[in-house]
Design an enzyme around this catalytic site. Structure first.
Site, PDB file in Angstrom:
ATOM      1  N   GLY A 240       0.576  17.125  13.427  1.00 15.15           N
ATOM      2  CA  GLY A 240       1.126  18.607  12.616  1.00 15.15           C
ATOM      3  C   GLY A 240       2.084  19.520  13.823  1.00 15.15           C
TER       4      GLY A 240
ATOM      5  CE  LYS B  71       2.054  18.967   5.496  1.00 18.12           C
ATOM      6  NZ  LYS B  71       1.147  17.739   5.799  1.00 18.12           N
TER       7      LYS B  71
ATOM      8  CB  CYS C 243      -8.941  19.187  -0.446  1.00 26.38           C
ATOM      9  SG  CYS C 243      -9.105  21.138   0.294  1.00 26.38           S
TER      10      CYS C 243
ATOM     11  CB  ALA D  80     -10.900  11.679  13.489  1.00 25.65           C
TER      12      ALA D  80
END
Ligand code: OXD
Ligand code: MN
Length: 621
Positions: free
Chosen positions: A220, A227, A271, A385
């Site tokens: 990330g 991103k 989420c 992970a």
């Protein structure tokens, strides 16, 4: 002789020259001189070149082979296991307007700082030059992307996650219209992890269409195309007339119906976004980032800018996520990161079986009870992970995955981690109310970013971490985008995380399938709905029917009431939070404010009428 000439081989130079792109050559030269690698390797789209990267990662020890064919494991540094929001900054010039919520830095100062850190950062290492395409090749969505990195793991991950783009760069015909990403893991310790974490920087230069990221490995933070490219594309889209969103794309399939209905959905990290896109019986196009453009028929068309999944592995088990579980336990090219390894096998939290009491993990040689230098107990595998796989290999991959035209969206879903306010599924009154629902999304924080977990955070369109334009502009762009569509998608919200007063989840994980099939049916006008102050909710009979038909499960009216009651006070508290947030932002569209007032009045009226704080659905029916 320049350093560049010294470190590039004849064949690599030839590959670079064949692109006929002066900007590419200039950039590769400039950052070779700055970062000072001992070798520069240019990777084309050929299987030999791609295989070279895959093998290099294992040879260098950035990945280790596991017993299953094609499976490898990679470990990030102990303090480099999630997105670093603090050190990710947008470089801005004085005339650029940003929201107060955006972590920014004057461009000059930021460039000076990060270029100094990058100076010599690749010493003694091999740098890889890679070409990719964000979005399907040769389409109106395509954005070419150049990556230079000294991490073979980064280059290999990108190979699984993004479409190879060397040929796409040729199609640029010498134009400089591409994004570029310079990454260095910096100085490494004996485990191959970045040493200078205090000098971890992720600086996004909107003006230059480029990102510099250094002293990190977690994907990330390090992978340019994920991103980091998302921010550059958000900037571009919001200065044009399309959308770049933190969204999955999927084809919903209702049982016994011969149709595929495309949805996209924005959920903050961790989420349930990937597991929604991977619900059994459905088709996946993408799980993380989408570009949306208006099509000639007035539908919003969406493409997955990626072709793979960098998914959270915690809680993936045969009962909750059977499709993902199977994909992770069968031979294929697959990178696990930050799991526990014992005897060549990967283990993770919530995998539905007992874990070994020792093994190798993100901390090192681990035993149950091991503690870090600060005395914290180390879990067998990290909560963040991950696994990295190609979508095309999955049995549920949609055949339009690479369609240059994208897929027409008929529904958009916004979902957050909300333990006490919104209902499991709700349809907006119209497009603008849908934008309001997205723009007022909140979510309790998770392990996908560094910092405390479980704290309620404002997460507009699940995109706040990546927003590089003022909030008002972003909302305006959404409203206008929808107003141009003659075939607008319906907009929904979902909440998989509602809890009772004892903190117990009110739903099972797999229930999301029922909400999805209901939304699919709404698109096709097959279900009625109940109008509440905050939007349309399903009727008990439709939902209990679906539970019966799909899961052969009894769904009681008590469950329905507990899940779909409208929590008036909680919603009003949320409106208050939003009034505070938006009251502090400039240029918020009037349409948005009007909806906020309308919802507030609806709630107040309902409370006056019923004199209750929590109102059951039957009172609205
Ligand atoms: C991701 C994230 O990895 O949002 O997709 O953190
Ligand atoms: Mn994401």
């Amino acid at each position: 002789m320049s350093l560049f000439d010294e470190v590039i081989g004849g064949n690599d130079l030839k590959k670079l020259k064949e692109l006929n792109n002066p900007d590419v050559e200039k950039i590769v030269k400039e950052y070779t001189e700055l970062c000072k690698p001992k070798k520069l390797t240019v990777i084309s789209d050929s299987p030999e070149d791609i295989n070279y990267v895959r093998e290099l990662s294992v040879k260098k020890g950035e990945e280790v082979k596991l017993s299953k064919e094609g499976h490898t494991v990679h470990f990030d540094g102990y303090k480099d296991q999630a997105r670093d929001k603090t050190n990710t900054k947008i470089l801005i010039t004085p005339e650029m307007k940003m929201s107060k919520r955006i972590n920014s830095l004057p461009r000059k100062e930021g460039l000076k700082e990060v270029l100094e850190i990058l100076d010599g950062s690749m010493k003694g290492k091999e740098a890889l030059v890679r070409f990719f395409c964000l979005g399907p090749l040769n389409s109106k969505f395509s954005i070419a992307a150049l990556q230079i990195t000294d991490s073979a793991y980064v280059a290999h991950s990108e190979d699984i996650l993004y479409r190879a783009g060397y040929e796409q760069f040729k199609r640029l015909e010498g134009s400089g219209d591409f994004f570029y990403f310079i990454h260095s893991a910096g100085e490494l310790d004996e485990r191959g992890n970045s040493v200078n974490i205090d000098k971890r920087r992720i600086y996004i230069d909107l003006k230059g269409n480029r990102v510099f990221t250094v002293n990190n490995q977690y994907a990330g933070n390090s992978l340019g195309l994920k991103k980091l490219a998302l921010r550059l594309a958000i900037y571009r889209a919001n200065n044009e007339d399309w959308l770049t969103e933190h969204m999955f794309i999927m084809g919903a399939k209702a049982p016994h119906r011969d149709r595929v209905t495309y949805f996209s959905g924005a959920f903050p990290s961790a989420c349930g976004k990937t597991s929604t896109a991977m619900i059994p019986g459905q088709l996946i196009v993408g799980d993380d980032i989408a570009y949306l453009k208006e099509g000639p028929d007035g539908y919003a068309y969406a493409v997955n800018i990626e072709q793979g999944i960098f998914g959270i592995i915690e809680d993936v088990n045969p009962a909750d996520d059977p499709v993902i579980y199977k994909a992770l336990t069968t031979p294929r090219e697959l990178i696990f990161s930050n799991v526990l390894v014992n005897n060549g096998k990967p283990y993770w939290l919530g995998m539905g079986r007992e874990l070994p009491r020792e093994g190798y993990n993100h901390w090192g040689q681990w035993k149950s009870g091991s503690r870090d230098a600060d005395g914290n107990e180390i879990l067998p595998a990290h909560k963040n992970a991950r696994y990295t796989i190609r979508i095309s290999e999955l049995e549920n991959a949609d055949k339009k995955l690479h369609d240059p035209g994208g897929v027409p969206l008929q529904g958009i879903i916004y979902g957050g981690r909300d333990s006490d306010t919104s209902v499991p599924v709700l349809q907006s009154f119209d497009w603008n109310h849908g934008v309001f629902i997205g723009a007022t999304l909140e979510s309790e924080s998770t392990a996908a970013t560094l910092g405390a977990t479980g704290v309620r955070k404002f997460q507009p369109m699940a995109n706040l971490d990546f927003l590089v334009v003022p909030l008002g502009r972003y909302i305006r762009n959404h409203i206008d985008f929808g107003s141009r569509l003659t075939n607008q998608p319906l907009v929904f919200s979902t909440n998989y995380f509602l809890k009772d007063n004892n903190g117990k989840f009110l739903n099972e994980k797999i229930d999301k399938k029922i909400w999805l099939i209901w939304m699919e049916g709404r698109v096709h006008k097959e279900y009625d709905a109940i109008r509440t102050p905050v939007g349309y909710i399903p009727s008990y009979s439709d939902i209990s029917d679906l539970f019966q038909k799909i899961f052969n499960r009894e769904y009681s009216i008590e469950d329905y009431n507990a899940q779909f009651a409208i929590r008036i006070t909680k919603f009003l508290e949320k409106i208050k939070r939003m009034e505070d947030i938006y009251g502090d932002e400039e240029d918020i569209p009037n349409e948005f404010i009007e909806i906020m007032n309308m919802i507030k009045n609806n709630l107040l009226e309902a409370r006056d009428k019923s004199a209750k704080d929590i109102i059951l659905p039957e009172e609205f029916a």
